[in-house]
Design a protein around this motif. Sequence first.
Motif, PDB file in Angstrom:
ATOM      1  N   VAL A 150       1.067  -2.959  -6.231  1.00 30.84           N
ATOM      2  CA  VAL A 150       0.958  -1.726  -5.453  1.00 30.84           C
ATOM      3  C   VAL A 150      -0.454  -1.177  -5.557  1.00 30.84           C
ATOM      4  CG1 VAL A 150       1.780   0.655  -5.159  1.00 30.84           C
ATOM      5  CG2 VAL A 150       3.398  -1.152  -5.778  1.00 30.84           C
ATOM      6  N   VAL A 151      -1.008  -0.812  -4.412  1.00 32.95           N
ATOM      7  CA  VAL A 151      -2.283  -0.098  -4.358  1.00 32.95           C
ATOM      8  C   VAL A 151      -1.987   1.302  -3.841  1.00 32.95           C
ATOM      9  CG1 VAL A 151      -4.600  -0.018  -3.371  1.00 32.95           C
ATOM     10  CG2 VAL A 151      -3.542  -2.226  -3.885  1.00 32.95           C
ATOM     11  N   VAL A 152      -2.407   2.324  -4.587  1.00 37.63           N
ATOM     12  CA  VAL A 152      -2.107   3.710  -4.220  1.00 37.63           C
ATOM     13  C   VAL A 152      -3.307   4.333  -3.515  1.00 37.63           C
ATOM     14  CG1 VAL A 152      -1.416   5.986  -5.051  1.00 37.63           C
ATOM     15  CG2 VAL A 152      -0.522   3.928  -6.165  1.00 37.63           C
ATOM     16  N   TYR A 153      -3.050   4.986  -2.392  1.00 38.17           N
ATOM     17  CA  TYR A 153      -4.073   5.692  -1.627  1.00 38.17           C
ATOM     18  C   TYR A 153      -3.699   7.170  -1.581  1.00 38.17           C
ATOM     19  CZ  TYR A 153      -5.004   0.963   0.162  1.00 38.17           C
ATOM     20  OH  TYR A 153      -5.277  -0.376   0.273  1.00 38.17           O
ATOM     21  N   ASP A 154      -4.614   8.036  -1.955  1.00 38.15           N
ATOM     22  CA  ASP A 154      -4.413   9.487  -1.910  1.00 38.15           C
ATOM     23  C   ASP A 154      -5.252  10.039  -0.762  1.00 38.15           C
ATOM     24  OD1 ASP A 154      -4.325  12.233  -2.257  1.00 38.15           O
ATOM     25  OD2 ASP A 154      -4.640  12.161  -4.423  1.00 38.15           O
ATOM     26  N   THR A 155      -4.582  10.588   0.257  1.00 38.06           N
ATOM     27  CA  THR A 155      -5.314  11.083   1.435  1.00 38.06           C
ATOM     28  C   THR A 155      -5.751  12.534   1.284  1.00 38.06           C
ATOM     29  OG1 THR A 155      -3.259  11.714   2.561  1.00 38.06           O
ATOM     30  CG2 THR A 155      -4.081   9.485   2.940  1.00 38.06           C
ATOM     31  N   THR A 156      -5.514  13.131   0.121  1.00 40.17           N
ATOM     32  CA  THR A 156      -5.908  14.514  -0.197  1.00 40.17           C
ATOM     33  C   THR A 156      -5.425  15.512   0.847  1.00 40.17           C
ATOM     34  OG1 THR A 156      -8.095  14.395   0.883  1.00 40.17           O
ATOM     35  CG2 THR A 156      -7.960  13.670  -1.411  1.00 40.17           C
ATOM     36  N   ASP A 157      -4.304  15.193   1.477  1.00 37.41           N
ATOM     37  CA  ASP A 157      -3.697  16.083   2.472  1.00 37.41           C
ATOM     38  C   ASP A 157      -4.692  16.442   3.584  1.00 37.41           C
ATOM     39  OD1 ASP A 157      -1.410  17.252   3.389  1.00 37.41           O
ATOM     40  OD2 ASP A 157      -1.642  19.129   2.290  1.00 37.41           O
ATOM     41  N   GLY A 173       0.835  -1.190   0.000  1.00 35.85           N
ATOM     42  CA  GLY A 173       0.000   0.000   0.000  1.00 35.85           C
ATOM     43  C   GLY A 173       0.870   1.239   0.000  1.00 35.85           C
ATOM     44  N   LEU A 174       0.725   2.072  -1.015  1.00 31.37           N
ATOM     45  CA  LEU A 174       1.501   3.310  -1.123  1.00 31.37           C
ATOM     46  C   LEU A 174       0.569   4.478  -0.807  1.00 31.37           C
ATOM     47  CD1 LEU A 174       4.018   4.951  -1.959  1.00 31.37           C
ATOM     48  CD2 LEU A 174       3.200   4.816  -4.322  1.00 31.37           C
ATOM     49  N   VAL A 175       0.873   5.215   0.248  1.00 26.22           N
ATOM     50  CA  VAL A 175       0.016   6.308   0.712  1.00 26.22           C
ATOM     51  C   VAL A 175       0.697   7.639   0.431  1.00 26.22           C
ATOM     52  CG1 VAL A 175      -1.193   7.302   2.694  1.00 26.22           C
ATOM     53  CG2 VAL A 175      -0.915   4.820   2.518  1.00 26.22           C
ATOM     54  N   VAL A 176       0.020   8.516  -0.310  1.00 30.08           N
ATOM     55  CA  VAL A 176       0.550   9.846  -0.618  1.00 30.08           C
ATOM     56  C   VAL A 176      -0.504  10.892  -0.263  1.00 30.08           C
ATOM     57  CG1 VAL A 176       2.108   9.050  -2.433  1.00 30.08           C
ATOM     58  CG2 VAL A 176      -0.225   9.726  -3.013  1.00 30.08           C
ATOM     59  N   PRO A 177      -0.079  12.103   0.096  1.00 32.62           N
ATOM     60  CA  PRO A 177      -1.048  13.123   0.482  1.00 32.62           C
ATOM     61  C   PRO A 177      -1.726  13.839  -0.671  1.00 32.62           C
ATOM     62  CG  PRO A 177       1.179  13.912   0.853  1.00 32.62           C
ATOM     63  CD  PRO A 177       1.299  12.484   0.422  1.00 32.62           C
ATOM     64  N   ASP A 178      -1.113  13.828  -1.879  1.00 36.45           N
ATOM     65  CA  ASP A 178      -1.713  14.608  -2.964  1.00 36.45           C
ATOM     66  C   ASP A 178      -1.100  14.199  -4.295  1.00 36.45           C
ATOM     67  OD1 ASP A 178      -2.940  16.430  -4.596  1.00 36.45           O
ATOM     68  OD2 ASP A 178      -1.935  18.200  -3.779  1.00 36.45           O
ATOM     69  N   LEU A 179      -1.785  13.381  -5.050  1.00 31.66           N
ATOM     70  CA  LEU A 179      -1.256  12.940  -6.339  1.00 31.66           C
ATOM     71  C   LEU A 179      -1.247  14.059  -7.377  1.00 31.66           C
ATOM     72  CD1 LEU A 179      -2.627   9.326  -6.824  1.00 31.66           C
ATOM     73  CD2 LEU A 179      -0.234  10.036  -6.815  1.00 31.66           C
ATOM     74  N   LEU A 180      -1.965  15.149  -7.110  1.00 37.10           N
ATOM     75  CA  LEU A 180      -1.930  16.285  -8.024  1.00 37.10           C
ATOM     76  C   LEU A 180      -0.623  17.064  -7.898  1.00 37.10           C
ATOM     77  CD1 LEU A 180      -5.586  17.647  -7.758  1.00 37.10           C
ATOM     78  CD2 LEU A 180      -4.567  16.292  -9.610  1.00 37.10           C
ATOM     79  N   ASN A 181       0.084  16.860  -6.798  1.00 42.85           N
ATOM     80  CA  ASN A 181       1.388  17.494  -6.612  1.00 42.85           C
ATOM     81  C   ASN A 181       2.423  16.634  -7.341  1.00 42.85           C
ATOM     82  OD1 ASN A 181       3.976  18.247  -5.627  1.00 42.85           O
ATOM     83  ND2 ASN A 181       3.060  19.068  -3.765  1.00 42.85           N
ATOM     84  N   ALA A 187       4.087  32.696   4.378  1.00 41.97           N
ATOM     85  CA  ALA A 187       3.589  31.334   4.193  1.00 41.97           C
ATOM     86  C   ALA A 187       2.438  31.319   3.199  1.00 41.97           C
ATOM     87  CB  ALA A 187       3.135  30.746   5.524  1.00 41.97           C
ATOM     88  N   GLY A 188       2.282  30.205   2.541  1.00 40.27           N
ATOM     89  CA  GLY A 188       1.176  30.023   1.601  1.00 40.27           C
ATOM     90  C   GLY A 188       0.892  28.553   1.411  1.00 40.27           C
ATOM     91  N   ALA A 189      -0.194  28.248   0.731  1.00 43.14           N
ATOM     92  CA  ALA A 189      -0.510  26.858   0.413  1.00 43.14           C
ATOM     93  C   ALA A 189       0.573  26.294  -0.499  1.00 43.14           C
ATOM     94  CB  ALA A 189      -1.870  26.781  -0.272  1.00 43.14           C
ATOM     95  N   GLN A 190       0.798  24.999  -0.402  1.00 40.27           N
ATOM     96  CA  GLN A 190       1.852  24.362  -1.182  1.00 40.27           C
ATOM     97  C   GLN A 190       1.366  24.061  -2.602  1.00 40.27           C
ATOM     98  OE1 GLN A 190       3.589  21.064   1.054  1.00 40.27           O
ATOM     99  NE2 GLN A 190       3.259  22.166   2.970  1.00 40.27           N
ATOM    100  N   THR A 191       0.965  25.132  -3.285  1.00 33.20           N
ATOM    101  CA  THR A 191       0.424  25.058  -4.633  1.00 33.20           C
ATOM    102  C   THR A 191       0.986  26.208  -5.458  1.00 33.20           C
ATOM    103  OG1 THR A 191      -1.472  26.468  -4.083  1.00 33.20           O
ATOM    104  CG2 THR A 191      -1.735  24.079  -3.740  1.00 33.20           C
ATOM    105  N   VAL A 192       0.718  26.199  -6.756  1.00 27.78           N
ATOM    106  CA  VAL A 192       1.131  27.310  -7.616  1.00 27.78           C
ATOM    107  C   VAL A 192       0.493  28.604  -7.141  1.00 27.78           C
ATOM    108  CG1 VAL A 192       0.990  28.259  -9.946  1.00 27.78           C
ATOM    109  CG2 VAL A 192       1.575  25.842  -9.623  1.00 27.78           C
TER     110      VAL A 192
END
Length: 332
Positions: free
Chosen positions: A100-107, A71-79, A218-223
Motif C-alpha cells: 500500500v502506498v498512502v497519499y494525503d491530499t491535505t483536503d 494506492g490509498l488516498v485520504v484527505p487528511d491523515l491528521l484527522n 458550520a465550522g472547520a472539521q477540526t477541534v
Amino acid sequence: MSSSTEPRRVTIHDVARSAGVSRQTVSRALNDKAEIDGSTKQRVLDAARALGYRPSRFARGLVRPDTTTIGLVVPDLLNPFFTEVASGALEAARARGRHVVVYDTTDDPAQELATLEVIGSQVDAVVGYFTRPEDDLDRGTAGIPVVLIGREPRTPRFSGIAIDGEEGVREAVAHLVSRGHRRIGMLDGQPEATVRRQWFLRAAAECGVRVHPGWVTAGAQTVDGGGSALATLLAAHPDVTAVFAFNDVMAIGALREARRFGLRVPADLAVIGFDGLALGTLVDPELSSVAIDTRALGALAVEQVERLVTGATPLPPGELVVRAALHLRESA
C-alpha cells in the motif's frame, strides 16, 4: 454490480492491435527508441492515448510480477478518522500480501488533482476519498480498478463503499429527546447542508422537534472548528441544551468550548459526535457518538479492490455499505 460492467485494464496488446503493429513496436515507441520511424511512433502514441493505456509497472521493471500495489488516498491523515480507516485498509492489504502506498491530499482539490496526475502510473489499484468529478478520476486512473469510499459512483467504471449513518443519527436524536431536550443544535462541517445535516433534520422532524435555522452552525472539521461553531451557536442561542456534531473531532472541540462557557456536560449541554473514534474515550467526559466501524470500512474497500484486481466477482452494492450506530458514553 456484475463483473461484466467493470472495464478490463487496457494492455500493450490492445495498443498493438489498434495501431496495427507488433507488441515490440509499441514498446519501442513508448520508450522513445530510435528503431522506428516517426509516423509509426505517432500512430502508436495516438492509439495508446485513445485507449487510455498506461504502461505497466511490471513492464518497467519496478516490481516483481507477483506484487500488487494499492494506492490509498485520504484527505487528511491528521484527522484520526482517516488514520483509523487507513489502519484497517493496511491490515487487510497485508493479509493479502499487497503493498500500500498512502497519499494525503491535505483536503485540497488542487493537491487531489496533482495526486491523480501521478497515481495511475505508480499503483495497480486505487482506494480512497475523492471530491473531483468522475471524468478527472477516470483520466488519472484509466485502466486500473478504483474503489471510492463514502461516495456513490455515477457510472459502472467505479465501485463505491457507502456510509449509512441515518439510523444512527435517528437513534442519537431520539435519545436526546428522551432526556428532555427540545432545543437541539448541530455543528456542521460545511456551510452548505451536508448529508449528515439532512439526516439530523429528518430525525428531529420524526421526533417532533422543530430545529430553528439558527441552531445549525458550520465550522472547520477540526477541534478548533468545533469550538468556534459552538461559541457562535451559544452566543446567538444560549437556550440550546444539546448539540450533534458533524464528526467526533468537532464534538471534542465543543466539549472544550462548553467548559469555557462554564457549562457542565451533559447536565447543561449534551454533546454527541459522529465517527466513533477511539479518541472519544480519552476525553472527559467520554464522548457519545454515532459510530462507524472505521477499520471495517478500510478493510471492505480493500476486499472489493482485491476482487477487481484478481477478476473475481465484485461485491454487489448491497454488501458495500457500512452502517453507523449510536454508542452512548458520558457526554449525553
